[in-house]
Motif scaffolding. Structure first.
Motif, short mmCIF file in Angstrom:
data_model
loop_
_atom_site.label_atom_id
_atom_site.label_comp_id
_atom_site.label_asym_id
_atom_site.label_seq_id
_atom_site.Cartn_x
_atom_site.Cartn_y
_atom_site.Cartn_z
N HIS A 3 0.66 -1.19 -0.12
CA HIS A 3 -0.01 0.14 0.24
C HIS A 3 0.44 1.03 0.16
O HIS A 3 1.57 1.72 1.27
CB HIS A 3 -1.24 -0.12 1.23
CG HIS A 3 -2.05 -1.33 1.32
ND1 HIS A 3 -2.93 -1.00 0.80
CD2 HIS A 3 -1.77 -2.68 1.21
CE1 HIS A 3 -3.88 -2.22 0.97
NE2 HIS A 3 -2.26 -2.72 1.58
N PRO A 4 0.97 1.81 -1.20
CA PRO A 4 1.94 3.15 -1.09
C PRO A 4 1.63 4.00 -0.33
O PRO A 4 0.37 4.90 -1.03
CB PRO A 4 2.32 3.29 -2.57
CG PRO A 4 1.38 1.97 -3.65
CD PRO A 4 0.61 1.84 -2.38
N ALA A 50 0.77 -3.37 -6.01
CA ALA A 50 0.70 -2.34 -5.39
C ALA A 50 -0.64 -1.82 -5.31
O ALA A 50 -1.32 -1.77 -6.45
CB ALA A 50 1.40 -1.26 -5.76
N ASP A 51 -1.07 -1.33 -4.79
CA ASP A 51 -2.58 -0.56 -4.29
C ASP A 51 -2.77 0.77 -4.61
O ASP A 51 -1.53 1.53 -4.77
CB ASP A 51 -3.40 -0.37 -3.05
CG ASP A 51 -4.29 -0.70 -3.22
OD1 ASP A 51 -5.26 -1.03 -3.62
OD2 ASP A 51 -5.07 -0.70 -1.55
N ASN A 52 -3.91 0.87 -4.77
CA ASN A 52 -3.52 2.78 -5.61
C ASN A 52 -3.29 3.30 -3.89
O ASN A 52 -3.76 2.69 -3.86
CB ASN A 52 -5.32 2.91 -5.96
CG ASN A 52 -5.60 4.36 -6.43
OD1 ASN A 52 -4.45 3.96 -7.70
ND2 ASN A 52 -6.48 5.43 -6.01
N PRO A 53 -2.41 4.10 -4.57
CA PRO A 53 -1.42 4.92 -3.82
C PRO A 53 -2.38 5.74 -2.63
O PRO A 53 -3.26 6.60 -3.44
CB PRO A 53 -0.88 6.58 -4.39
CG PRO A 53 -0.87 5.31 -5.80
CD PRO A 53 -1.82 4.81 -5.70
N LEU A 54 -2.51 6.20 -1.38
CA LEU A 54 -2.69 7.02 -0.25
C LEU A 54 -2.19 8.19 -0.47
O LEU A 54 -0.48 8.31 -0.10
CB LEU A 54 -2.75 6.15 0.79
CG LEU A 54 -3.75 7.14 1.71
CD1 LEU A 54 -5.20 7.61 1.70
CD2 LEU A 54 -3.81 5.94 3.80
N VAL A 112 6.35 3.67 1.89
CA VAL A 112 5.95 5.46 2.27
C VAL A 112 7.18 6.47 1.58
O VAL A 112 8.27 5.43 1.56
CB VAL A 112 6.28 5.64 3.85
CG1 VAL A 112 6.66 7.22 4.68
CG2 VAL A 112 5.37 5.17 4.84
N LEU A 113 7.10 6.59 0.56
CA LEU A 113 7.59 7.37 0.17
C LEU A 113 7.59 8.96 -0.53
O LEU A 113 6.28 9.76 0.54
CB LEU A 113 7.58 7.13 -1.98
CG LEU A 113 6.80 5.57 -2.09
CD1 LEU A 113 7.04 5.10 -3.29
CD2 LEU A 113 8.74 5.44 -2.05
N ALA A 114 8.57 10.00 -0.23
CA ALA A 114 8.40 11.23 -0.47
C ALA A 114 8.51 11.73 -1.52
O ALA A 114 8.53 10.82 -2.69
CB ALA A 114 9.54 12.18 -0.11
N ALA A 115 7.19 13.06 -2.68
CA ALA A 115 6.28 13.14 -3.96
C ALA A 115 7.36 13.83 -4.39
O ALA A 115 7.25 13.63 -5.35
CB ALA A 115 5.51 13.75 -3.60
#
Length: 471
Positions: A3-4, A50-54, A112-115
């Protein structure tokens, strides 16, 4: 399934004048290609299970984030809105609580990623994520450490511990940004990695560690999200309760305290593009070491970054500079001093100016407007309204408006009348008249708006009805 969770907050003031408070770097196209930093972050998930990003973003960026996700083919993306900034530990807690409630599993894996990060080698990034999955499934809180290729004083470091698997290690300790000599020693040892701020862990595992080390943050986040409201694709947490949450980073709140931390070494052409010199480092350059974007002419110019957004920029006999031109501002700085750009932004704020806040072009949920000209008692805007979009039903106390349609068709409500205005036609909205503007067509509506009156500020808007939930 992964889950991104993409953190899209922040203002990126070190990249002024391109990055502004209402249009910061994560929403900009900083590198070659058609995608913004946020859209590139989403695109590198393709190929992962991966699921749809949050998304997590600031309240004031909500429509910009939603539009860029729509353009990326993720119209159903859920966006958690932070009413105020409280750093990364609370932001990730909100996402973890949301996923535990909505994913259908008790401990969903959060990536968990930074945009606003650049990663050139997407395959290496994805392989790093795949290597991290078994560790996260075992209850580890995995961070991604960047393999350094030069001594860097602008990043924190991770001292890796014992081997867990190929390219995977326990975390011995986190260390702060070093001086140059210390950074050289870290590089020579081969035992240190840059702290990237990217993570993979179970949502419940993270919340459990947060409960152990910062129960005050967890309690405040639980209270704020339990009283959340849903608006379109936005989750609005309770602003008053979230404001009471302590501000802390995930590193300080959890990662430096937990005994479950692990690190995966990642060598994928990563950069956080934290300054103009960092952008020059990762950009394509000509034989003279120049990175040039836009309408640029150079003569006897070397090792220089030039971006021209709206006009010709010419350079003669300069070296090691950063030159950034936008429609309303020009920055000229030595590459060795670009960290001081934040000082300029603070001066702009303290002088009561507006160039730190937004560009001449301002994005709205219905489209965009460009402030072409302004003077005493008048302002001229070029307005673009997307097909099917509508500005709010509104009224102004201090200004009248004259609209001239350049292309497309406008449906205008002017007091009690509603009528169409087509190309080369115009209409007039008197001071105090309730009015609205809608594009009923299938192409963009473009018009010129001439405002006149004693006060022309954007806060002279009384909204009666708005389909986008604005007050």
């Amino acid at each position: 399934m992964i889950h991104p969770v993409i953190m899209a907050g922040g203002t990126g003031s070190r990249l002024w004048p391109l990055s502004r408070q209402l249009n910061p770097k994560q929403f900009l196209k900083l590198t070659d290609g058609p995608l913004s930093m946020l859209q590139s972050t989403v695109a590198r998930l393709d190929g992962l299970n991966a699921d749809n990003p949050l998304l997590i973003c600031n309240e004031e960026h909500r429509f910009l984030a939603a539009e860029q996700m729509r353009q990326s083919g993720h119209e159903e993306t859920r966006i958690i809105l932070e009413p105020c900034g409280r750093n990364t530990a609370p932001a990730i807690a909100l996402a973890a609580l949301q996923l535990c409630n909505s994913s259908g599993t008790d401990n969903p894996l959060m990536l968990v990623l930074a945009a606003d990060h650049l990663i050139k080698d997407v395959e290496a990034f994805q392989q790093g994520v795949i290597r991290a999955i078994p560790l996260a499934e075992q209850g580890k809180l995995v961070t991604f450490g960047i393999v350094p290729h030069h001594p860097e004083t602008g990043y924190g470091y991770i001292h890796r511990g014992t081997d867990l698997a190929k390219g995977c290690f326990t975390v011995d300790r986190f260390v702060e940004k070093p001086d140059l000599e210390t950074a050289k020693a870290y590089l020579e040892s081969g035992e240190y990695l840059w702290n990237s701020g990217m993570f993979l862990f179970g949502a419940r595992d993270y919340l459990d560690e947060l409960a152990t080390h910062r129960p005050d943050i967890l309690s405040a986040c639980k209270a704020a999200i339990s009283d959340a409201s849903e608006d379109l694709h936005f989750t609005r947490v309770n602003a008053d309760l979230f404001a009471e949450c302590p501000s802390d980073s995930v590193d300080y709140a959890v990662m430096e305290k937990t005994d479950k931390a692990a690190v995966v070494a990642l060598d994928a052409g990563w950069s956080d593009i934290g300054s103009w010199s960092a952008l020059w480092d990762v950009s394509e350059k000509d034989k003279q070491g120049n990175s040039l974007t836009g309408d640029v002419i150079t003569h006897d110019t070397t090792n220089t970054l030039v971006r021209a957004d709206s006009r010709l920029v010419a350079t003669v006999g300069v070296d090691n500079l950063v030159i950034i031109e936008t429609k309303d501002a020009l920055l000229v700085a030595h590459k060795d001093r670009v960290q001081d750009v934040k000082t300029v932004v603070e001066q702009i704020k303290s002088d009561g100016r507006h160039e730190h806040m937004n560009h001449r072009e301002v994005y709205r949920p219905w489209g965009v407007y460009d402030s072409i000209d302004n003077g005493t008692r008048y302002q001229v805007k070029r307005i673009t309204v997307k097909p099917g979009a509508k500005l709010s039903v509104q009224m102004h106390h201090h200004r009248a408006e004259h609209w001239i349609v350049v292309s497309g068709t406008a449906q205008v409500t002017n007091g009690e009348e509603t009528y169409l205005v087509t190309e080369n036609q115009s209409t007039f909205i008197p001071v105090g008249q309730v009015h609205s503007l809608e594009n009923p067509g299938v192409i963009d509506l473009e018009l010129i708006e001439v405002q006149s009156g004693s006060y022309l500020g954007e806060d002279d808007i009384v909204r009666y009805e708005d389909r986008y939930g604005r007050k």
